[in-house]
Design a protein around this motif. Structure first.
Motif, PDB file in Angstrom:
ATOM      1  N   ARG A 106       0.827  -1.207   0.000  1.00  0.00           N
ATOM      2  CA  ARG A 106       0.000   0.000   0.000  1.00  0.00           C
ATOM      3  C   ARG A 106       0.864   1.261   0.000  1.00  0.00           C
ATOM      4  O   ARG A 106       0.553   2.245  -0.691  1.00  0.00           O
ATOM      5  CB  ARG A 106      -0.942  -0.006   1.196  1.00  0.00           C
ATOM      6  N   LEU A 107       1.966   1.235   0.775  1.00  0.00           N
ATOM      7  CA  LEU A 107       2.849   2.393   0.813  1.00  0.00           C
ATOM      8  C   LEU A 107       3.505   2.624  -0.547  1.00  0.00           C
ATOM      9  O   LEU A 107       3.622   3.765  -1.005  1.00  0.00           O
ATOM     10  CB  LEU A 107       3.919   2.198   1.892  1.00  0.00           C
ATOM     11  N   ARG A 141       2.333   1.721  -3.496  1.00  0.00           N
ATOM     12  CA  ARG A 141       1.325   2.223  -4.427  1.00  0.00           C
ATOM     13  C   ARG A 141       1.018   3.694  -4.169  1.00  0.00           C
ATOM     14  O   ARG A 141       0.831   4.470  -5.115  1.00  0.00           O
ATOM     15  CB  ARG A 141       0.053   1.384  -4.319  1.00  0.00           C
ATOM     16  N   ALA A 142       0.955   4.063  -2.890  1.00  0.00           N
ATOM     17  CA  ALA A 142       0.683   5.458  -2.556  1.00  0.00           C
ATOM     18  C   ALA A 142       1.803   6.364  -3.074  1.00  0.00           C
ATOM     19  O   ALA A 142       1.548   7.408  -3.682  1.00  0.00           O
ATOM     20  CB  ALA A 142       0.522   5.612  -1.043  1.00  0.00           C
ATOM     21  N   GLY A 173       1.768   6.634  -6.897  1.00  0.00           N
ATOM     22  CA  GLY A 173       0.718   7.546  -7.351  1.00  0.00           C
ATOM     23  C   GLY A 173       1.108   8.995  -7.143  1.00  0.00           C
ATOM     24  O   GLY A 173       0.917   9.838  -8.032  1.00  0.00           O
ATOM     25  N   LEU A 174       1.674   9.307  -5.963  1.00  0.00           N
ATOM     26  CA  LEU A 174       2.124  10.669  -5.687  1.00  0.00           C
ATOM     27  C   LEU A 174       3.234  11.069  -6.654  1.00  0.00           C
ATOM     28  O   LEU A 174       3.240  12.192  -7.179  1.00  0.00           O
ATOM     29  CB  LEU A 174       2.618  10.765  -4.243  1.00  0.00           C
ATOM     30  N   ALA A 177      -3.194  14.226  -5.047  1.00  0.00           N
ATOM     31  CA  ALA A 177      -3.054  12.791  -4.822  1.00  0.00           C
ATOM     32  C   ALA A 177      -3.685  12.337  -3.511  1.00  0.00           C
ATOM     33  O   ALA A 177      -3.709  11.130  -3.238  1.00  0.00           O
ATOM     34  CB  ALA A 177      -1.574  12.390  -4.846  1.00  0.00           C
ATOM     35  N   TRP A 190      -6.130   9.382  -3.551  1.00  0.00           N
ATOM     36  CA  TRP A 190      -5.455   8.106  -3.794  1.00  0.00           C
ATOM     37  C   TRP A 190      -4.702   7.635  -2.551  1.00  0.00           C
ATOM     38  O   TRP A 190      -4.749   6.449  -2.201  1.00  0.00           O
ATOM     39  CB  TRP A 190      -4.499   8.255  -4.975  1.00  0.00           C
ATOM     40  N   LEU A 191      -4.035   8.537  -1.860  1.00  0.00           N
ATOM     41  CA  LEU A 191      -3.308   8.174  -0.645  1.00  0.00           C
ATOM     42  C   LEU A 191      -4.271   7.687   0.434  1.00  0.00           C
ATOM     43  O   LEU A 191      -4.000   6.687   1.119  1.00  0.00           O
ATOM     44  CB  LEU A 191      -2.517   9.382  -0.134  1.00  0.00           C
ATOM     45  N   TYR A 201      -7.215   6.411  -0.076  1.00  0.00           N
ATOM     46  CA  TYR A 201      -7.772   5.126  -0.508  1.00  0.00           C
ATOM     47  C   TYR A 201      -6.836   3.980  -0.135  1.00  0.00           C
ATOM     48  O   TYR A 201      -7.288   2.910   0.318  1.00  0.00           O
ATOM     49  CB  TYR A 201      -8.019   5.131  -2.012  1.00  0.00           C
ATOM     50  N   GLN A 202      -5.531   4.170  -0.306  1.00  0.00           N
ATOM     51  CA  GLN A 202      -4.580   3.118   0.057  1.00  0.00           C
ATOM     52  C   GLN A 202      -4.611   2.848   1.562  1.00  0.00           C
ATOM     53  O   GLN A 202      -4.554   1.691   1.997  1.00  0.00           O
ATOM     54  CB  GLN A 202      -3.169   3.518  -0.385  1.00  0.00           C
ATOM     55  N   ALA A 203      -4.710   3.921   2.347  1.00  0.00           N
ATOM     56  CA  ALA A 203      -4.821   3.733   3.798  1.00  0.00           C
ATOM     57  C   ALA A 203      -6.113   3.012   4.157  1.00  0.00           C
ATOM     58  O   ALA A 203      -6.140   2.115   5.009  1.00  0.00           O
ATOM     59  CB  ALA A 203      -4.747   5.086   4.503  1.00  0.00           C
TER      60      ALA A 203
END
Length: 253
Positions: free
Chosen positions: A21-22, A24-25, A28-29, A85, A88-89, A91-93
């Motif tokens: 998850r980190l 992917r975050a 995306g950023l 972003a 998106w961040l 959402y990952q959390a």
């Protein structure tokens, strides 16, 4: 009783999921940042408009530190990338913690999360389109004639970012009120009784985190109080649903 091997395996799965998850975050950023970098100068010019439009014609910003002319716009671009972003961040959390929540918790948390993002964006938009123009108009008109405003690029960026964060965070007040009510720490009745104390606290907070002018203080305090009232209404609508014995929002499987 869980076996030690099962516990270690579960822990490793959680750590691997957290790492995924980190990554992917951050990817995306990074992607948003790469897309925005070619527009760095335009982004800074856009941010400078509320003040530039109120300065004498032809006057621009200064860079006291020679590197400031480069680093200030790049720093701003990073903040803007983080701003865009953010969904998106979050959402990952959310994807990381959601499997451990009850179904009711998911139903409550999803609109709260969406509301928090929308309110933060609304607070930043309110600051840019309404607060900054009025603040700079006040500062330019009421300064002594012997003082010329020659803003530094880095100092201006720091000032505006603080304003954005202050208004964005302040607009989260309804979400905070609802969460406190759902956790059972306060009741809607207690929130209503505390209106007077909250109003005083809001004006004190507005005086601390805004520039030293009455206009910006009022423009932060008034929306915050209205948002507090909105939080009370939302809490009154959501909290009675817990009276049927449903598990508390803080519960876990």
């Amino acid at each position: 009783m869980a076996e030690p091997q099962d516990t270690e395996s579960s822990l490793m799965e959680h750590l691997l999921e957290l790492r995924t998850r980190l990554m992917r975050a951050l990817m995306g950023l990074g992607l948003v940042l790469v897309v925005l970098l070619p527009f760095t100068s335009r982004i800074y010019n856009w941010l400078a408009e509320p003040l530039i439009e109120r300065l004498p014609a032809g006057q621009t910003f200064l860079a006291v530190n020679p590197a400031g002319a480069f680093f200030a716009p790049v720093k701003l671009t990073f903040f803007v990338a983080l701003f865009f972003a953010a969904p998106w961040l979050l959402y990952q959390a959310w994807a990381f913690v959601a499997p451990g929540l009850y179904q009711r918790e998911k139903r409550v948390a999803t609109p709260l999360l969406a509301s928090a993002v929308a309110l933060f964006y609304a607070g930043c938009a309110f600051a840019y389109f309404l607060v900054l123009p009025m603040v700079f108009n006040f500062l330019v008109k009421f300064k002594p004639d012997v003082i010329a405003i020659t803003p530094d690029a880095s100092a201006y960026l720091d000032f505006v970012v603080v304003i954005f964060f202050a208004f964005g965070a302040s607009f989260e007040l309804p979400v905070a009120v609802v969460i406190l009510a759902l956790l059972g720490w306060v009741t809607p009745a207690q929130l209503k009784e505390a209106r007077g104390y909250v109003l005083v606290g809001i004006f004190v907070l507005a005086a601390v985190i805004t520039p030293p002018d009455v206009i910006s203080q009022l423009m932060l305090a008034i929306p915050m109080y209205l948002l507090y009232e909105a939080g009370i209404l939302a809490a009154r609508w959501l909290v009675p649903a817990q009276a049927d014995g449903a598990p508390p929002v803080s519960g876990r499987r």
